[in-house]
Motif scaffolding. Structure first.
Motif, short mmCIF file in Angstrom:
data_model
loop_
_atom_site.label_atom_id
_atom_site.label_comp_id
_atom_site.label_asym_id
_atom_site.label_seq_id
_atom_site.Cartn_x
_atom_site.Cartn_y
_atom_site.Cartn_z
N VAL A 127 0.72 -1.12 0.05
CA VAL A 127 0.17 0.10 0.00
C VAL A 127 1.05 1.37 -0.02
O VAL A 127 2.06 1.26 0.07
CB VAL A 127 -0.84 0.07 1.19
CG1 VAL A 127 -1.97 -1.11 1.29
CG2 VAL A 127 0.07 0.15 2.49
N ASP A 128 0.38 2.50 -0.48
CA ASP A 128 1.15 3.69 -0.40
C ASP A 128 0.84 4.13 0.92
O ASP A 128 0.11 3.60 1.98
CB ASP A 128 0.60 4.57 -1.53
CG ASP A 128 -0.83 5.09 -1.25
OD1 ASP A 128 -1.47 4.91 -0.27
OD2 ASP A 128 -1.46 5.57 -2.12
N GLY A 157 -2.20 4.16 2.50
CA GLY A 157 -3.11 2.85 2.69
C GLY A 157 -3.88 2.30 1.55
O GLY A 157 -4.29 1.29 1.73
N ARG A 158 -3.70 3.11 0.64
CA ARG A 158 -4.36 2.67 -0.78
C ARG A 158 -3.57 1.51 -1.37
O ARG A 158 -2.22 1.59 -1.47
CB ARG A 158 -4.30 3.76 -1.63
CG ARG A 158 -5.07 3.63 -3.08
CD ARG A 158 -6.25 3.61 -2.97
NE ARG A 158 -7.28 2.99 -4.18
CZ ARG A 158 -8.40 2.83 -4.39
NH1 ARG A 158 -9.35 3.02 -3.23
NH2 ARG A 158 -8.96 2.64 -5.47
N PHE A 159 -4.14 0.55 -1.88
CA PHE A 159 -3.61 -0.72 -2.49
C PHE A 159 -2.71 -0.24 -3.70
O PHE A 159 -3.22 0.53 -4.50
CB PHE A 159 -4.55 -1.75 -2.66
CG PHE A 159 -5.26 -1.76 -3.88
CD1 PHE A 159 -5.20 -2.73 -4.86
CD2 PHE A 159 -6.30 -0.72 -4.08
CE1 PHE A 159 -6.26 -2.81 -5.95
CE2 PHE A 159 -7.08 -0.51 -5.31
CZ PHE A 159 -6.94 -1.48 -6.18
N THR A 218 -0.78 -2.30 -7.08
CA THR A 218 -0.43 -3.58 -7.87
C THR A 218 0.27 -3.06 -9.01
O THR A 218 0.94 -1.99 -9.16
CB THR A 218 -2.17 -3.87 -8.39
OG1 THR A 218 -2.48 -3.01 -9.46
CG2 THR A 218 -3.13 -3.98 -7.21
N VAL A 235 -6.61 0.20 5.43
CA VAL A 235 -6.29 0.26 4.15
C VAL A 235 -7.35 -0.06 3.21
O VAL A 235 -8.41 -0.38 3.59
CB VAL A 235 -5.11 -1.05 3.74
CG1 VAL A 235 -4.02 -0.86 4.78
CG2 VAL A 235 -5.88 -2.45 4.03
N VAL A 284 -8.88 -1.49 -0.62
CA VAL A 284 -8.71 -2.23 -1.73
C VAL A 284 -10.06 -2.08 -2.60
O VAL A 284 -11.12 -2.33 -2.30
CB VAL A 284 -8.68 -3.94 -1.40
CG1 VAL A 284 -8.64 -4.69 -2.64
CG2 VAL A 284 -7.85 -4.39 -0.34
N ARG A 340 -12.61 -0.93 2.76
CA ARG A 340 -11.59 -0.62 3.82
C ARG A 340 -11.39 -1.87 4.51
O ARG A 340 -12.21 -2.49 5.22
CB ARG A 340 -12.31 0.55 4.64
CG ARG A 340 -12.67 1.85 3.81
CD ARG A 340 -13.18 3.01 4.52
NE ARG A 340 -13.54 4.10 3.95
CZ ARG A 340 -12.66 5.23 3.53
NH1 ARG A 340 -11.66 4.93 4.00
NH2 ARG A 340 -13.03 6.00 2.83
N VAL A 394 6.36 2.88 0.51
CA VAL A 394 5.24 1.95 0.28
C VAL A 394 5.34 1.18 1.86
O VAL A 394 6.20 1.54 2.50
CB VAL A 394 5.43 0.60 -0.82
CG1 VAL A 394 5.53 1.39 -2.04
CG2 VAL A 394 6.94 -0.06 -0.31
N ALA A 401 1.17 -4.79 4.08
CA ALA A 401 -0.06 -4.89 4.90
C ALA A 401 -0.27 -6.27 5.02
O ALA A 401 -0.13 -7.01 4.16
CB ALA A 401 -1.41 -4.20 4.29
N PHE A 430 -7.28 -9.95 0.41
CA PHE A 430 -6.84 -8.91 -0.48
C PHE A 430 -6.99 -9.17 -2.03
O PHE A 430 -6.43 -8.25 -2.75
CB PHE A 430 -5.37 -8.46 -0.09
CG PHE A 430 -5.23 -7.83 1.07
CD1 PHE A 430 -6.20 -6.64 1.54
CD2 PHE A 430 -4.19 -8.26 1.78
CE1 PHE A 430 -6.12 -6.31 2.93
CE2 PHE A 430 -3.92 -7.80 3.03
CZ PHE A 430 -4.61 -6.65 3.67
#
Length: 282
Positions: A38-39, A42-44, A46, A88, A90, A94, A116, A119, A142
């Motif tokens: 995650v950044d 907390g944003r995933f 990929t 976080v 996805v 949340r 990063v 998580a 996730f």
């Protein structure tokens, strides 16, 4: 029909692990997508945003996690402290997840050249798949949305035949990051499957999988200078159902039991739809 391959992806968007067998529970295949990058908010993250994730191997052990990255070395990660947590994201979900210690996060940030964090979906984390498709109360870790992704060899052969007919190179199955690969001759027969049984476990086929730019990336290097399945997917697999827009390959499935499945297991179709998924004409 039978299972030809089984895969898990312990770290979301990193390399997969081929398995001879796997335990299955309500979350899907054991150990699948239990960690993600995650950044700082907390944003995933990929391979869509960070193709270098394809260069990461994640090997969970009994007491630690071993991460390695081509050209960067190895990193031994201890289990996170349960109290070290953050919210976080996805997609729109949340999740209150456990977070690796600062030293681990600093090393990963160095590897990727951006801030990063690592998580973990631990015993205190909670997330459910969309009830509109999967029904009420189906837990998921996730993964993008659902517990198990199923593909078939017959469908990949059809995609590759179309690519070959266009004078384009073919693609391997790993581009589609499945959990269960079924050896089946008929292409896209899975569009009619409502449920299959493997090893005594029922898997409900709840939603076709919309494919993205990750299918155009080499799953060992992250390079996008490789064969691209999209020209065939656009010709053969463009959804005409307004609920799901884009190109489709594979089906999201929900396990309705627990047990163990193995490569070579028989696959039985136990429930079928009257028609397949509605597609646009090429």
């Amino acid at each position: 029909m039978q299972v030809s391959d089984l895969f898990i992806y312990p770290l979301k968007s990193a390399r997969g692990i081929r398995l001879p067998y796997s335990k299955v529970d309500a979350f899907g295949l054991s150990g699948d997508r239990r960690m993600m990058i995650v950044d700082g908010n907390g944003r995933f993250i990929t391979q869509r945003e960070l193709p270098a994730l394809a260069r990461i191997d994640a090997r969970p052990g009994a007491t630690s996690l071993l991460l390695s990255m081509d050209g960067k070395g190895e990193l031994l990660v201890a289990p996170p402290q349960p109290g070290n947590r953050m919210e976080v994201m996805v997609w729109k979900s949340r999740v209150n997840a456990a977070i690796a210690d600062d030293g681990v996060n600093a090393k990963l940030s160095q590897w990727f050249g951006t801030e990063v964090k690592l998580a973990f979906f631990d015993a205190d984390a909670h997330r459910e798949a969309s009830s509109d498709w999967a029904g009420e109360g189906t837990p998921v870790a996730f993964a993008d949305g659902f517990q198990v992704l199923v593909t078939t060899t017959g469908s990949l052969n059809a995609i590759n035949a179309n690519l070959h007919g266009q004078g384009l190179p073919t693609v391997p199955m790993d581009r589609f990051r499945p959990n269960i690969v079924i050896d089946s001759e008929e292409p896209f027969a899975e569009d009619r499957w409502a449920a299959i049984e493997i090893g005594g476990i029922r898997f409900d086929f709840v939603k076709p999988c919309v494919r993205c730019v990750m299918t155009t990336q080499d799953q060992k290097t992250g390079s996008r200078d490789v064969a691209d399945p999209m020209p065939a997917l656009r010709k053969l697999r463009m959804s005409a159902d307004e609920r799901i827009r884009g190109v489709l390959f594979g089906w999201n499935a929900v396990p309705r039991g627990e047990g163990r499945i193995s490569a070579g297991d028989e696959v039985r179709v136990i429930d079928e739809r009257e028609t397949g998924w509605k597609l646009r004409a090429a």
